[in-house]
Scaffold this active site. Structure first.
Site, PDB file in Angstrom:
ATOM      1  N   LYS A 174       0.849  -1.195   0.000  1.00  0.00           N
ATOM      2  CA  LYS A 174       0.000   0.000   0.000  1.00  0.00           C
ATOM      3  C   LYS A 174       0.877   1.235   0.000  1.00  0.00           C
ATOM      4  O   LYS A 174       1.574   1.516   0.975  1.00  0.00           O
ATOM      5  CB  LYS A 174      -0.927   0.041   1.222  1.00  0.00           C
ATOM      6  CG  LYS A 174      -2.023   1.093   1.060  1.00  0.00           C
ATOM      7  CD  LYS A 174      -2.698   1.480   2.357  1.00  0.00           C
ATOM      8  CE  LYS A 174      -1.956   2.580   3.075  1.00  0.00           C
ATOM      9  NZ  LYS A 174      -1.954   3.890   2.333  1.00  0.00           N
ATOM     10  N   GLU A 247      10.115   0.595  10.290  1.00  0.00           N
ATOM     11  CA  GLU A 247      11.137   1.613  10.042  1.00  0.00           C
ATOM     12  C   GLU A 247      10.429   2.951  10.187  1.00  0.00           C
ATOM     13  O   GLU A 247       9.693   3.383   9.310  1.00  0.00           O
ATOM     14  CB  GLU A 247      11.739   1.432   8.650  1.00  0.00           C
ATOM     15  CG  GLU A 247      13.127   2.052   8.500  1.00  0.00           C
ATOM     16  CD  GLU A 247      13.091   3.555   8.321  1.00  0.00           C
ATOM     17  OE1 GLU A 247      13.255   4.268   9.351  1.00  0.00           O
ATOM     18  OE2 GLU A 247      12.904   4.014   7.202  1.00  0.00           O
ATOM     19  N   CYS A 281      13.937  10.451   7.137  1.00  0.00           N
ATOM     20  CA  CYS A 281      14.031  10.050   8.540  1.00  0.00           C
ATOM     21  C   CYS A 281      15.463  10.113   9.062  1.00  0.00           C
ATOM     22  O   CYS A 281      15.676  10.084  10.270  1.00  0.00           O
ATOM     23  CB  CYS A 281      13.443   8.653   8.741  1.00  0.00           C
ATOM     24  SG  CYS A 281      14.076   7.419   7.610  1.00  0.00           S
ATOM     25  N   GLU A 371      10.539  15.200  15.487  1.00  0.00           N
ATOM     26  CA  GLU A 371      11.067  15.125  14.126  1.00  0.00           C
ATOM     27  C   GLU A 371      10.398  16.207  13.290  1.00  0.00           C
ATOM     28  O   GLU A 371       9.173  16.247  13.176  1.00  0.00           O
ATOM     29  CB  GLU A 371      10.787  13.747  13.541  1.00  0.00           C
ATOM     30  CG  GLU A 371      11.297  13.571  12.131  1.00  0.00           C
ATOM     31  CD  GLU A 371      10.974  12.195  11.564  1.00  0.00           C
ATOM     32  OE1 GLU A 371      11.787  11.663  10.806  1.00  0.00           O
ATOM     33  OE2 GLU A 371       9.890  11.653  11.890  1.00  0.00           O
TER      34      GLU A 371
END
Length: 468
Positions: A174, A247, A281, A371
């Site tokens: 997906k 992840e 990331c 983040e």
């Protein structure tokens, strides 16, 4: 208007329902098409197709799987322009970066895992009990549900499907809501070389992904995404004891010591921070600098950052939601923070944000702990090595980090103290297919790339035979 369909059981198909999701060009903010919104019946059909294909693909030899992946790699390479056009339209990425860096890395990963298919390792067969021979079988896990992010739609899709297929599994992938097109094209390209239904793509939203995770056919779930999304996947998967590969987010520290060349380090860090508009990331966004050189280094960093041009050196943020998130983090800065450059939207259309450097921050500030995922660098100072490590490790994430120093002993010592899955020295960001990529803590668990990733898509079986 473009319409993106699902790819299930070897063919493009519409979703069962009539609902769709808008596709927006982030460089202009304009809607250019739609993708189908898959529902439960679509999930059922895709996983059933993958389950049927697994009965065939699991019996293929490593050599057959290798050949299929090599042919897929060649096809992606040959159709690089077509992949690039789709990727750029949905992400706003810089064309040269997609064609010269990202697509070649996709091809490299496919070829690496093609080789890994023929290089399984394990304990040697032998007599560990008198009169009995033991052997280890590594087998495919089964049907894998995989959820890819929007920051590197094609590359992350490849990182997921390549090890899974190499190990003999089948896949339902997906893609992110905003970036489905390259995943569908990848499945169409791969279908020529795989059994029907071995690689399927479902477009949809969070509910589509959640249905994939909880479905009884799914044996393993892999997601690259935010920590929030990873926790959601892990929670749903736990109810059925499914294996997970997570992840997730990152908040990389870059420890700059006083013996570096300031201008060179600043250039390297800006490149690592603003690559893909900071939507990475591993982005080098959290700079920790020796107090003895702090002011001088901030000057160099600010100069290098200010020279970056949105739209030329990096693209827009992916969506209005991400644009609003980055803008909000900057607008909520505490009074002790100083915006050295940037800090505001760039241009009069699209989701561009100016290259930003912020100094004067403290460890518990929101923009340090969270983040950012945008073209923003935060700067803090440290007085010694111990404080540098404490500040670096003082966030929930543990994906990537870097050390900038000419002192080899310090680099070796500090790399062992940093709680991150990757530590770079005097660089930040390069990845290779042969080495693992993955983190600790709120950055998840499991590895992408390398033989470690390949192994995670296998299960281990002990076979013991008694002989007379």
């Amino acid at each position: 208007m473009t319409q993106v369909l699902n790819f299930v059981d070897g063919a493009e198909v519409a979703a069962a329902g009539a609902r769709t999701l808008d596709l927006v060009d982030p460089a202009t903010g304009e809607v250019f098409g739609t993708s189908v919104l898959s529902e439960q019946s679509d999930v059922d059909a895709a996983l059933a197709a993958a389950e049927r294909a697994f009965k065939v693909w699991r019996k293929s030899t490593p050599a057959q799987r290798q050949l299929a992946l090599l042919k897929i790699a060649d096809a992606v390479e040959a159709r690089a322009e077509e992949f690039a056009e789709l990727e750029i339209r949905e992400t706003g990425k810089i064309r040269a970066v997609v064609l010269e860096e990202e697509i070649p890395e996709c091809v490299s990963a496919l070829r690496f895992f093609a080789g890994a298919a023929r290089q399984l390792e394990g304990t040697a067969s032998g007599e560990y009990l008198p009169g009995h021979t033991s052997a280890i079988r590594r087998e495919p896990v089964g049907v894998c549900a995989q959820i890819a992010p929007w920051n590197y739609p094609l590359m992350m899709g490849v990182w997921k499907i390549a090890p899974a297929l190499a190990a003999g599994n089948t896949v339902v992938l997906k893609p992110a809501e905003t970036t489905p097109s390259t995943a569908v094209l990848l499945a169409k390209v791969a279908a020529e070389f795989l059994p029907q239904g071995a690689f399927n793509v479902l477009c949809g939203d969070r509910d589509t992904g959640r249905a994939l995770v909880k479905h009884p056919i799914t044996e393993l779930v892999s997601i690259t995404g935010s920590t929030r999304a990873g926790i959601d996947v892990a929670t749903v998967a736990a109810a059925d004891l499914k294996r997970t590969h997570l992840e997730l987010g990152g908040n990389a520290p870059l420890l700059v010591f006083g013996d570096v060349n300031l201008a060179e380090a600043a250039e390297g860090i800006v490149g690592a921070a603003f690559y893909n508009a900071g939507q990475d990331c591993t982005a080098g966004s959290r700079v920790l600098v020796d107090a003895a050189i702090h002011d001088e280094f901030v000057t160099e960093l600010t100069k290098a950052a200010a020279a970056q041009k949105p739209g030329a050196d990096f693209g827009p943020l992916n969506s209005e939601a991400q644009f609003g998130r980055v803008r909000g983090l900057v607008e909520r800065l505490p009074s002790h923070a100083r915006v050295e450059t940037g800090g505001s939207p760039a241009g009069d259309r699209g989701f561009f944000f100016s290259p930003t450097v912020i100094s004067g921050l403290k460890q518990d500030d929101e923009i340090v702990q969270e983040e950012v995922f945008g073209p923003v660098i935060t700067v803090q100072s440290f007085v010694d090595e111990d404080e540098a490590v404490r500040l670096a490790n003082g966030v929930p994430y543990g994906l990537a980090s870097s050390i900038w120093t000419h002192d080899l002993s310090r680099a070796t010592r500090v790399s062992g103290e940093l709680d991150f899955g990757c530590v770079w020295v005097n660089t930040h960001g390069p990845l290779v297919s042969e080495m693992p990529h993955g983190g600790f803590g709120h950055s998840g668990h499991g590895k992408d790339l390398s033989s470690y990733s390949f192994a995670e898509y296998t299960r281990v079986k002990h076979v013991m035979t008694r002989f007379a």
